[in-house]
Design an enzyme around this catalytic site. Sequence first.
Site, PDB file in Angstrom:
ATOM      1  N   ASP A  67      19.223   6.071   5.766  1.00  0.00           N
ATOM      2  CA  ASP A  67      18.418   4.994   6.339  1.00  0.00           C
ATOM      3  C   ASP A  67      16.977   4.977   5.816  1.00  0.00           C
ATOM      4  OD1 ASP A  67      17.777   7.376   7.617  1.00  0.00           O
ATOM      5  OD2 ASP A  67      18.696   6.813   9.511  1.00  0.00           O
ATOM      6  N   ASP A 136      19.510   9.831  21.852  1.00  0.00           N
ATOM      7  CA  ASP A 136      20.312   8.823  22.574  1.00  0.00           C
ATOM      8  C   ASP A 136      21.720   8.683  21.980  1.00  0.00           C
ATOM      9  OD1 ASP A 136      19.792   7.573  20.170  1.00  0.00           O
ATOM     10  OD2 ASP A 136      18.734   5.858  21.017  1.00  0.00           O
ATOM     11  N   HIS A 138      22.486   8.470  18.666  1.00  0.00           N
ATOM     12  CA  HIS A 138      22.646   7.692  17.421  1.00  0.00           C
ATOM     13  C   HIS A 138      22.915   8.585  16.211  1.00  0.00           C
ATOM     14  CE1 HIS A 138      18.017   7.895  16.859  1.00  0.00           C
ATOM     15  NE2 HIS A 138      18.496   8.437  15.756  1.00  0.00           N
ATOM     16  N   GLU A 143      21.905   2.728  16.719  1.00  0.00           N
ATOM     17  CA  GLU A 143      21.520   2.922  18.108  1.00  0.00           C
ATOM     18  C   GLU A 143      22.682   2.551  19.047  1.00  0.00           C
ATOM     19  OE1 GLU A 143      19.006   4.575  18.636  1.00  0.00           O
ATOM     20  OE2 GLU A 143      17.092   3.674  18.068  1.00  0.00           O
TER      21      GLU A 143
HETATM   22  C1  GLP Z   1      16.216   9.701  12.912  1.00  0.00           C
HETATM   23  C2  GLP Z   1      17.121   9.602  11.722  1.00  0.00           C
HETATM   24  C3  GLP Z   1      18.434  10.286  11.994  1.00  0.00           C
HETATM   25  C4  GLP Z   1      18.177  11.673  12.538  1.00  0.00           C
HETATM   26  C5  GLP Z   1      17.447  11.553  13.849  1.00  0.00           C
HETATM   27  C6  GLP Z   1      17.150  12.892  14.494  1.00  0.00           C
HETATM   28  O1  GLP Z   1      16.478   8.751  13.885  1.00  0.00           O
HETATM   29  N1  GLP Z   1      17.363   8.270  11.334  1.00  0.00           N
HETATM   30  O2  GLP Z   1      19.190  10.333  10.804  1.00  0.00           O
HETATM   31  O3  GLP Z   1      19.391  12.316  12.742  1.00  0.00           O
HETATM   32  O4  GLP Z   1      16.212  10.929  13.566  1.00  0.00           O
HETATM   33  O5  GLP Z   1      15.868  13.312  14.151  1.00  0.00           O
HETATM   34  P1  GLP Z   1      15.312  14.772  14.326  1.00  0.00           P
HETATM   35  O6  GLP Z   1      16.100  15.609  13.414  1.00  0.00           O
HETATM   36  O7  GLP Z   1      13.876  14.678  13.906  1.00  0.00           O
HETATM   37  O8  GLP Z   1      15.491  15.102  15.753  1.00  0.00           O
END
Ligand code: GLP
Length: 260
Positions: A67, A136, A138, A143
């Site tokens: 993404d 949440d 995702h 989402e």
């Molecule tokens: C973002 C990314 C996800 C990732 C998530 C968790 O939303 N798009 O790919 O898994 O964050 O982030 P973190 O690893 O900082 O908790």
Amino acid sequence: MEIIITEDKKAASCLAAKIVSKQIEEKPDSVLGLATGSTQLPLYKELIKLHKEGMVDFRKITTFNLDEYVGLSSEHPSSYHSYMWKNFFSFINIKKHKIHIPNGLAPDISDHCKQYEGNIRASGGIDLQILGLGSDGHIGFNEPSSSLSSRTRIKTLTEKTIKDNAPLFKNKNEIPRHVITMGVGTIMDSKKCLMLVFGEKKAEAVKQMIEGPISSSIPASILQMHNNTIVIIDKDASSLLGRRDYYKWVYRNKPDWQKI
Ligand code: GLP
């Protein structure tokens, strides 16, 4: 789903790095799906270390990131382009033309998303997709309420995700509301998925993903239908799992030939 519970994130990341390097050793021109976020930082660090020790060669691999934020240039310090170069690509021998990350400034987003899907297909599909988990539920930036068969497209972030990801932005007013993300269906097409999740903050999402019903309210729960997914979590993230002891027992009793 194979669930592996480790003592801490260091152990989890070392194990994940082993799985990634084994994939590349078995198929040097592997197509890897890559994730961002704080969770993946120790994994990238470990892979860089293995590369420096001559244990893994990224020369032939192709990558597709999950993404990117809409409206951020690739040079923006909080873009996922910058994250990937700063934390991984600059330190390994990957070929620049084999790196794919959605373009947050694409003039025609729908067309760009179609092309991204086409490029994944043309590369032969993703062999190993690395994933994190949003608090949440995702995956990528899919989402809650995302179609479980969705493809790469634009999405609007929830307020919770914007808040969760705020530490990565210097100026909080700059956080985009929109992103381009691989779809849930795109992720499900990967031949293998490897998810890392750390910390108590994610324990509820982990429980729902692994032991709850499959539902677009927790997009990651669709991984229950994926036939080759490994989820590596630390103790804290596993704290609400009802069958925690069973998962540990299964891992301890893996037949030798199946061990990582
Ligand atoms: C973002 C990314 C996800 C990732 C998530 C968790 O939303 N798009 O790919 O898994 O964050 O982030 P973190 O690893 O900082 O908790």
